[in-house]
Scaffold this motif. Sequence first.
Motif, PDB file in Angstrom:
ATOM      1  N   CYS A  28      25.188  10.962 -22.027  1.00  0.00           N
ATOM      2  CA  CYS A  28      26.063  11.661 -22.948  1.00  0.00           C
ATOM      3  C   CYS A  28      27.222  12.763 -23.033  1.00  0.00           C
ATOM      4  N   ILE A  29      27.935  13.160 -23.377  1.00  0.00           N
ATOM      5  CA  ILE A  29      28.345  14.518 -23.772  1.00  0.00           C
ATOM      6  C   ILE A  29      28.517  14.775 -25.307  1.00  0.00           C
ATOM      7  N   ASP A  30      27.801  14.088 -25.795  1.00  0.00           N
ATOM      8  CA  ASP A  30      27.653  14.649 -27.403  1.00  0.00           C
ATOM      9  C   ASP A  30      28.906  15.103 -28.079  1.00  0.00           C
ATOM     10  N   CYS A  31      30.094  14.606 -27.918  1.00  0.00           N
ATOM     11  CA  CYS A  31      31.608  14.697 -27.930  1.00  0.00           C
ATOM     12  C   CYS A  31      31.149  15.068 -29.615  1.00  0.00           C
ATOM     13  N   GLY A  32      30.551  14.859 -30.095  1.00  0.00           N
ATOM     14  CA  GLY A  32      31.100  15.607 -31.736  1.00  0.00           C
ATOM     15  C   GLY A  32      31.724  14.752 -32.615  1.00  0.00           C
ATOM     16  N   ASN A  33      32.517  13.219 -32.463  1.00  0.00           N
ATOM     17  CA  ASN A  33      32.684  12.053 -32.886  1.00  0.00           C
ATOM     18  C   ASN A  33      32.049  11.357 -32.602  1.00  0.00           C
ATOM     19  N   PRO A  34      30.898  10.745 -32.837  1.00  0.00           N
ATOM     20  CA  PRO A  34      30.235   9.220 -32.070  1.00  0.00           C
ATOM     21  C   PRO A  34      30.696   9.032 -32.653  1.00  0.00           C
ATOM     22  N   TYR A  35      31.790   8.018 -32.379  1.00  0.00           N
ATOM     23  CA  TYR A  35      32.725   6.697 -32.298  1.00  0.00           C
ATOM     24  C   TYR A  35      31.311   5.453 -32.252  1.00  0.00           C
ATOM     25  N   PRO A  39      23.804   8.650 -30.445  1.00  0.00           N
ATOM     26  CA  PRO A  39      23.868  10.725 -29.391  1.00  0.00           C
ATOM     27  C   PRO A  39      22.225  11.313 -29.629  1.00  0.00           C
ATOM     28  N   CYS A  83      32.496   4.461 -27.278  1.00  0.00           N
ATOM     29  CA  CYS A  83      32.158   5.804 -25.909  1.00  0.00           C
ATOM     30  C   CYS A  83      33.076   6.748 -26.027  1.00  0.00           C
ATOM     31  N   THR A  84      33.066   7.814 -26.035  1.00  0.00           N
ATOM     32  CA  THR A  84      34.377   8.859 -25.143  1.00  0.00           C
ATOM     33  C   THR A  84      34.739   8.399 -24.095  1.00  0.00           C
ATOM     34  N   LEU A  85      32.808   7.941 -23.143  1.00  0.00           N
ATOM     35  CA  LEU A  85      33.862   8.135 -21.550  1.00  0.00           C
ATOM     36  C   LEU A  85      33.870   7.061 -20.763  1.00  0.00           C
TER      37      LEU A  85
END
Length: 518
Positions: free
Chosen positions: A47-54, A66, A108-110
């Motif tokens: 998890c990159i803790d993307c800041g936008n946890p869709y 996250p 997930c952003t990834l």
Amino acid sequence: MKEKNPYFVEIPRAMPREVPVALRVLGWGEIYGGFDAGQGEQQAARCIDCGNPYCEWKCPVHNYIPNWLKLAKEGRVFEAATLMHETNPLPEICGRVCPQDRLCEGDCTLADGFGAVTIGAIEKNIVDLAFQQGWRPDLSDVRPSGRRVAIVGAGPAGLSAADRLARAGVSATVFDRYEEIGGLLTFGIPPFKLDKDVVRLRRQVLEGMGVEFRLGVEIGRDLAFDALLDHYDAVFVGTGAYREVAADLPGDRLPGVLPALPFLIANVRRLLRSSPSSNTDRPDPVRFDESGASPDSSAPQTALAPGLRERSVSGSQDLTDLDLRGRHVVVLGGGDTGMDCNRTAIRLGAASVTCVYRRDEANMPGSRREVKNAREEGVRFLFNRQPLQVLGTDRVEGLRVVETRLVADGRGRARPEPVAGSEETLRADVVIVAFGFRPSPPDWCRSAGIELDDGGRLIVGGAGRLPFQTAHPRVFAGGDNVRGADLVVRAVHDGREAAASIVEAFATAQAAAESVTA
Ligand code: FAD
Ligand code: SF4
């Protein structure tokens, strides 16, 4: 200097150990095991803790994903389990059965390019580990409120409500007509997706929190709904949706045509080795009438797609015969229930299992993971085929189908249209109909003043009402009986939110009583 790859590139997405196909079709165990030592932490660290946890927004219970992935990465199992339970009363179950590709992991952003974090598997793994290591919800600060709530239905909606009420100091008693808790978690979803011991453990956990279960009691039959209103401060109704949509096909009453749910239930009960109720008058899960409503129920119904009708299936089919060895099975329907029937038939030894679906693969409503699993296990898919007739004289001998093409008419999903001259006959000894379920409101709903919509769903919320409150101010409802057939996690959401409304209603009543005394 060469820059180090981000962790999510170095460590590819991985699911937990999977039982090899050749072995898994020989038994009924879950097909995914746990993560190997250290692997769960590694996967959580992707998890990159993307800041936008869709992912959080797409998760119907809005799990703090996250945050608990960080705890899981650091091996803080108990803290992660505690945080998971803040939003989800049944995390080990949702981690197993949610269609993650359509929910959290799908956003997930990834997901696009690198492979989504295996959120569901981590959720399941953490809670399994926590339970193994003795973790239990901590209710030591909870003070009894003196309030009592009856819950009708021990499915995920009812269990979720019970959990939240217990945490609020409210005494919860759960009634269910079946002899085990879980609703469709126990009697619908097959054990290769959800081991029944997982549900049994959850029962122990809830009982440890003070929840009482009164099983084998059907409200409206063994106990009047009014008796609940007399003895409890509020009632939560989580009775599910059990009216099967039947295929309106010539020949569909032939022996060998089986409705999906009774087929799955009969198999689960056989595996559980739980004997049918000794009271032979009691509606029994092995029997065909699973509607929960009398066949002549006056519940209004919305229109179905052409060619479909609904019925409280009853009658002559021989479901005690679950031996499919050597038989050719055709399953009609492309949803999760269809996939469960396909994979159950494979394990029951069918010579062949063919899944017939009237749209194409991209339009299948079921989880992609389940389609993949079914395919791996030997299910053959026939897309763009519509059933026309079940063939046979004394029992099923074949199925006539026609090819379809999808026509977009600008109104929702593309419509399948038969292609003239493309009819063919499929070999079939057994046809399982998995066209879904519609609401089956118990008869006492109306007499209790609970409003229903045109489709038979219980109406909750709206002007002047709390969320999930029905037209009866002390009756709340949620899950499939409010939404129509849906998902476990949405039933969990509804039970949680309904319990919050019940607690709020109690607080308002208390404040009003105190202002009168003051
Ligand atoms: P239910 O689970 O149906 O529970 C309702 C309970 O109420 C039952 O135990 C019933 O016995 C009890 N009850 C009803 N009437 C009375 C009465 N009068 N008195 C006492 N008790 C009563 N969802 C997923 O997310 N993932 C999946 O993989 C998945 N697979 C599925 C497979 C199948 C075969 C089916 C049929 C559904 C599946 N679903 C899945 C959907 C999911 O199981 C349901 O959405 C969910 O169980 C609904 O929860 P509920 O609590 O509203 O109702
Ligand atoms: Fe994903 Fe379901 Fe867990 Fe939510 S509850 S995080 S949707 S697996």
